[in-house]
Design a protein around this motif. Sequence first.
Motif, short mmCIF file in Angstrom:
data_model
loop_
_atom_site.label_atom_id
_atom_site.label_comp_id
_atom_site.label_asym_id
_atom_site.label_seq_id
_atom_site.Cartn_x
_atom_site.Cartn_y
_atom_site.Cartn_z
N SER A 106 -80.89 -134.54 -80.50
CA SER A 106 -81.44 -134.39 -81.84
C SER A 106 -82.70 -133.55 -81.80
CB SER A 106 -81.74 -135.76 -82.45
OG SER A 106 -82.52 -135.62 -83.63
N ASP A 107 -82.76 -132.52 -82.62
CA ASP A 107 -83.96 -131.68 -82.65
C ASP A 107 -85.14 -132.46 -83.24
OD1 ASP A 107 -85.17 -128.89 -82.43
OD2 ASP A 107 -85.52 -129.32 -84.56
N ALA A 108 -84.87 -133.37 -84.16
CA ALA A 108 -85.94 -134.11 -84.84
C ALA A 108 -86.59 -135.14 -83.93
CB ALA A 108 -85.39 -134.78 -86.09
N THR A 109 -85.79 -135.83 -83.13
CA THR A 109 -86.32 -136.95 -82.34
C THR A 109 -86.31 -136.71 -80.84
OG1 THR A 109 -84.16 -138.03 -82.14
CG2 THR A 109 -85.46 -138.53 -84.12
N GLY A 110 -85.53 -135.75 -80.37
CA GLY A 110 -85.39 -135.54 -78.94
C GLY A 110 -84.47 -136.54 -78.27
N ALA A 111 -83.85 -137.40 -79.06
CA ALA A 111 -82.96 -138.41 -78.51
C ALA A 111 -81.58 -137.81 -78.21
CB ALA A 111 -82.81 -139.57 -79.49
N VAL A 112 -80.94 -138.31 -77.16
CA VAL A 112 -79.59 -137.88 -76.82
C VAL A 112 -78.62 -138.57 -77.77
CG1 VAL A 112 -77.78 -137.86 -75.06
CG2 VAL A 112 -80.17 -137.47 -74.40
N VAL A 113 -77.91 -137.77 -78.56
CA VAL A 113 -76.97 -138.29 -79.55
C VAL A 113 -75.63 -138.63 -78.90
CG1 VAL A 113 -75.72 -137.74 -81.68
CG2 VAL A 113 -78.08 -136.95 -81.37
N ALA A 114 -75.20 -137.79 -77.97
CA ALA A 114 -73.92 -138.00 -77.28
C ALA A 114 -73.98 -137.27 -75.95
CB ALA A 114 -72.75 -137.50 -78.13
N ALA A 115 -73.21 -137.75 -74.98
CA ALA A 115 -73.17 -137.13 -73.66
C ALA A 115 -71.78 -137.32 -73.07
CB ALA A 115 -74.23 -137.73 -72.74
N ARG A 116 -71.34 -136.30 -72.32
CA ARG A 116 -70.01 -136.38 -71.71
C ARG A 116 -69.92 -135.35 -70.59
NH1 ARG A 116 -64.20 -135.49 -74.81
NH2 ARG A 116 -63.00 -135.20 -72.90
N VAL A 117 -69.04 -135.61 -69.63
CA VAL A 117 -68.75 -134.66 -68.55
C VAL A 117 -67.35 -134.12 -68.77
CG1 VAL A 117 -68.49 -134.34 -66.07
CG2 VAL A 117 -70.27 -135.87 -66.94
N PHE A 118 -67.20 -132.80 -68.66
CA PHE A 118 -65.92 -132.13 -68.88
C PHE A 118 -65.47 -131.49 -67.57
CE2 PHE A 118 -68.32 -132.28 -72.78
CZ PHE A 118 -67.37 -132.67 -73.72
N ARG A 119 -64.19 -131.72 -67.20
CA ARG A 119 -63.68 -131.22 -65.93
C ARG A 119 -62.32 -130.59 -66.12
NH1 ARG A 119 -65.63 -136.47 -64.51
NH2 ARG A 119 -67.45 -136.39 -63.13
N ALA A 120 -62.04 -129.58 -65.30
CA ALA A 120 -60.71 -128.97 -65.27
C ALA A 120 -60.47 -128.41 -63.88
CB ALA A 120 -60.58 -127.87 -66.32
N ARG A 121 -59.21 -128.51 -63.44
CA ARG A 121 -58.80 -127.95 -62.14
C ARG A 121 -57.52 -127.16 -62.36
NH1 ARG A 121 -61.57 -131.18 -58.07
NH2 ARG A 121 -60.28 -130.28 -56.43
#
Length: 199
Positions: free
Chosen positions: A150-165
């Motif tokens: 979030s630009d307003a609070t600096g809090a992480v709104v969502a997080a994820r790891v993306f992988r492909a092989r």
Amino acid sequence: MPTHPRLRARLRAGTPLLALALALGGCGGAVPTTFDLTALPGAARSGPARRALVVAEPVGLQPFEADRIIVREAGGSLSFLGGGQWADRLPRLIQARLLQSLENTGRLRSVSRPGDKVAADTLLVTEIRAFDIAAGSREAVVDISAKLVSDATGAVVAARVFRARVPVAEVNAGSAANGLDRALSTVLAEIVRWVGAAA
């Protein structure tokens, strides 16, 4: 000093790949072929554009900061693959294709870089964990972690790891660039869906 004309080539492996493959020659001997990465094409817009997003340049370990194609040996050591290079530093190239892919969805109010000075609601922060050829299994491996902040609070709104092989036929520059481009396309598609769902 004589120079050779630009040679353009496209590698094909079932996807519209590598918008650019330039082989340049000069007096200093063979120059590596330069490969580009592919952004996702445009899609039909679904719903109103709500979020304004800033896409930061990805961070990564030092080998991923360069423009070289990387091979990871079975023991974990990294080396540069001869005969090929990316069209730009890898983080800047991935940032550009990620930004273009998000723009092409038409679902965001705006997509920009931090230096564009465009007001935004959310910052997309990514890290390149892997973008290399696994020599032992002959696979192109792309592993990118992403956070929406979030630009307003600096809090992480969502997080994820993306992988492909993606399997590669040979460990050479052309096959490696091909495989990495296809693996990145899979990751880009997942990131775009994820950002859209969070918008």
